[in-house]
Design a protein around this motif. Structure first.
Motif, PDB file in Angstrom:
ATOM      1  N   VAL A  63       0.820  -1.211   0.000  1.00 46.18           N
ATOM      2  CA  VAL A  63       0.000   0.000   0.000  1.00 46.18           C
ATOM      3  C   VAL A  63       0.855   1.262   0.000  1.00 46.18           C
ATOM      4  O   VAL A  63       0.578   2.214  -0.731  1.00 46.18           O
ATOM      5  CB  VAL A  63      -0.951  -0.003   1.214  1.00 46.18           C
ATOM      6  CG1 VAL A  63      -1.682   1.324   1.341  1.00 46.18           C
ATOM      7  CG2 VAL A  63      -1.951  -1.148   1.095  1.00 46.18           C
ATOM      8  N   ASP A  67      -0.204   4.147  -5.709  1.00 41.03           N
ATOM      9  CA  ASP A  67      -1.264   5.148  -5.848  1.00 41.03           C
ATOM     10  C   ASP A  67      -2.625   4.468  -6.009  1.00 41.03           C
ATOM     11  O   ASP A  67      -3.636   4.942  -5.491  1.00 41.03           O
ATOM     12  CB  ASP A  67      -1.006   6.033  -7.072  1.00 41.03           C
ATOM     13  CG  ASP A  67       0.342   6.726  -7.022  1.00 41.03           C
ATOM     14  OD1 ASP A  67       0.583   7.446  -6.034  1.00 41.03           O
ATOM     15  OD2 ASP A  67       1.136   6.534  -7.954  1.00 41.03           O
ATOM     16  N   ILE A  68      -2.642   3.360  -6.756  1.00 40.93           N
ATOM     17  CA  ILE A  68      -3.860   2.583  -6.969  1.00 40.93           C
ATOM     18  C   ILE A  68      -3.585   1.152  -6.526  1.00 40.93           C
ATOM     19  O   ILE A  68      -2.622   0.524  -6.975  1.00 40.93           O
ATOM     20  CB  ILE A  68      -4.299   2.597  -8.444  1.00 40.93           C
ATOM     21  CG1 ILE A  68      -4.566   4.036  -8.914  1.00 40.93           C
ATOM     22  CG2 ILE A  68      -5.554   1.744  -8.639  1.00 40.93           C
ATOM     23  CD1 ILE A  68      -4.941   4.146 -10.390  1.00 40.93           C
ATOM     24  N   THR A  92      -3.416   5.307   3.963  1.00 40.19           N
ATOM     25  CA  THR A  92      -4.383   5.176   2.877  1.00 40.19           C
ATOM     26  C   THR A  92      -4.802   6.508   2.244  1.00 40.19           C
ATOM     27  O   THR A  92      -5.359   6.518   1.158  1.00 40.19           O
ATOM     28  CB  THR A  92      -5.665   4.487   3.390  1.00 40.19           C
ATOM     29  OG1 THR A  92      -6.221   5.277   4.453  1.00 40.19           O
ATOM     30  CG2 THR A  92      -5.348   3.084   3.914  1.00 40.19           C
ATOM     31  N   LYS A  95      -5.160   7.617  -1.700  1.00 39.17           N
ATOM     32  CA  LYS A  95      -4.976   6.467  -2.574  1.00 39.17           C
ATOM     33  C   LYS A  95      -6.329   5.948  -3.064  1.00 39.17           C
ATOM     34  O   LYS A  95      -7.350   6.182  -2.432  1.00 39.17           O
ATOM     35  CB  LYS A  95      -4.220   5.350  -1.840  1.00 39.17           C
ATOM     36  CG  LYS A  95      -2.828   5.760  -1.355  1.00 39.17           C
ATOM     37  CD  LYS A  95      -2.159   4.643  -0.588  1.00 39.17           C
ATOM     38  CE  LYS A  95      -0.830   5.087  -0.004  1.00 39.17           C
ATOM     39  NZ  LYS A  95       0.181   5.384  -1.043  1.00 39.17           N
ATOM     40  N   ALA A 120      -9.257   7.558   1.862  1.00 38.82           N
ATOM     41  CA  ALA A 120      -8.958   7.013   0.538  1.00 38.82           C
ATOM     42  C   ALA A 120     -10.186   7.068  -0.366  1.00 38.82           C
ATOM     43  O   ALA A 120     -11.288   7.410   0.071  1.00 38.82           O
ATOM     44  CB  ALA A 120      -8.472   5.571   0.669  1.00 38.82           C
TER      45      ALA A 120
END
Length: 309
Positions: A63, A67-68, A92, A95, A120
């Motif tokens: 993680v 970014d994804i 998070t 993201k 996120a």
């Protein structure tokens, strides 16, 4: 510059999807891959090369560098456990998380909410298609969530991992999950019908291979895929299932629960559920393929579980 991608979950579907990501996703950096059984991550890196993928040692590492983050996991418990661990790690914010698992609609709404609450973005994106379609990059994606979040995912769908997208933009995450369960009902009903028809043919003195000729001519596609798996004996010979009876039972249980909530009786799904429950008694639930329903129907009608192919 392309976003850094990370993938969590290298099962039958995840491996094929990742293969297409690294081959056709126009990535600037290697794909970060993580699997609870670390050998799968290492095997995937060995397959595509270190310039295409890097094996991560932990969820936190997967993680923090991305970014994804895509997740493709086997059941609701695995999804909850994974996301709770990720959110607990506290890295998070900003993201985008994309979950491709098939879970109960209530589960994905809960996971999506706690992910968004952590700062996120989240997209629910289950997929249609067997592992063969994952390998070919011809899956059908079903997306739900904020349109802006889905737009970030789209460059990796059509022409990369998938052939098409059915979208529920700005709709609850559970919209995609409900749609996926309804669609899976088609597959279960098809497998059950094929299994019963091939068994009837054999008992009635008609060669099942001749019935398959009609299936191929009239219906083809996924009908041919499942028919071949049955009549070739793959359903009882496979070391690793394409789609396990255990996961099939999970999915149809979610489908029936959804039907009860909606006040609709699904007799076909209930029949398939019964066959799958029986299959999990005959063969190992996590190692038997859903097409083992064929063996279950055979056994229920006085034939051996295994065919002679």
């Amino acid at each position: 510059m392309a976003p850094q991608l990370s993938w969590i979950g290298l099962g039958n579907m995840g491996r094929g999807m990742c293969l297409n990501l690294v081959q056709k996703g126009s990535l600037d950096n290697p794909l970060v891959v993580y699997n609870r059984t670390k050998k799968r991550s290492k095997d995937f890196v060995a397959q595509v090369g270190p310039e295409k993928a890097i094996a991560s040692d932990s969820l936190e590492e997967s993680v923090s560098s991305a970014d994804i983050i895509f997740t493709c996991l086997s059941n609701d418990a695995a999804v909850f456990e994974t996301y709770e661990s990720i959110i607990k790690g506290g890295n998070t914010k900003g993201k985008l998380f994309v979950d491709c698992s098939t879970v109960h609609p209530e589960s994905i709404d809960k996971v999506g909410k706690m992910t968004v609450d952590s700062g996120a973005e989240f997209v629910s994106s289950p997929v249609f298609g067997p592992p063969q379609m994952a390998e070919k990059g011809t899956l059908i994606f079903v997306t739900a969530g904020q349109r802006s979040s889905i737009e970030q995912l789209r460059p990796f769908i059509k022409g990369v991992m998938g052939q098409a997208e059915i979208t529920f933009e700005d709709r609850p995450f559970s919209s995609a999950a409900k749609f996926k369960l309804i669609g899976n009902g088609f597959a279960l009903n098809m497998v059950t019908q094929l299994a019963e028809s091939f068994t009837l043919a054999e008992k009635a003195g008609v060669d099942p291979a001749t019935v398959k000729q009609l299936v191929d001519m009239m219906y083809g596609g996924i009908y041919t895929v499942y028919s071949s798996r049955m009549l070739s004996g793959d359903y009882w010979r496979l070391d690793e299932p394409y789609f396990s009876a255990q996961n099939g039972l999970k999915d149809v249980s979610h489908l029936i629960a959804l039907s009860h909530t909606a006040g609709v009786e699904l007799k076909n799904a209930t029949n398939g559920h019964g066959y799958l429950k029986e299959l999990t008694k005959i063969a190992e639930p996590d190692k038997s393929d859903i097409t083992g329903i064929y063996g279950t129907v055979r056994k229920a009608n006085g034939l051996k579980y295994e065919n002679d192919s």
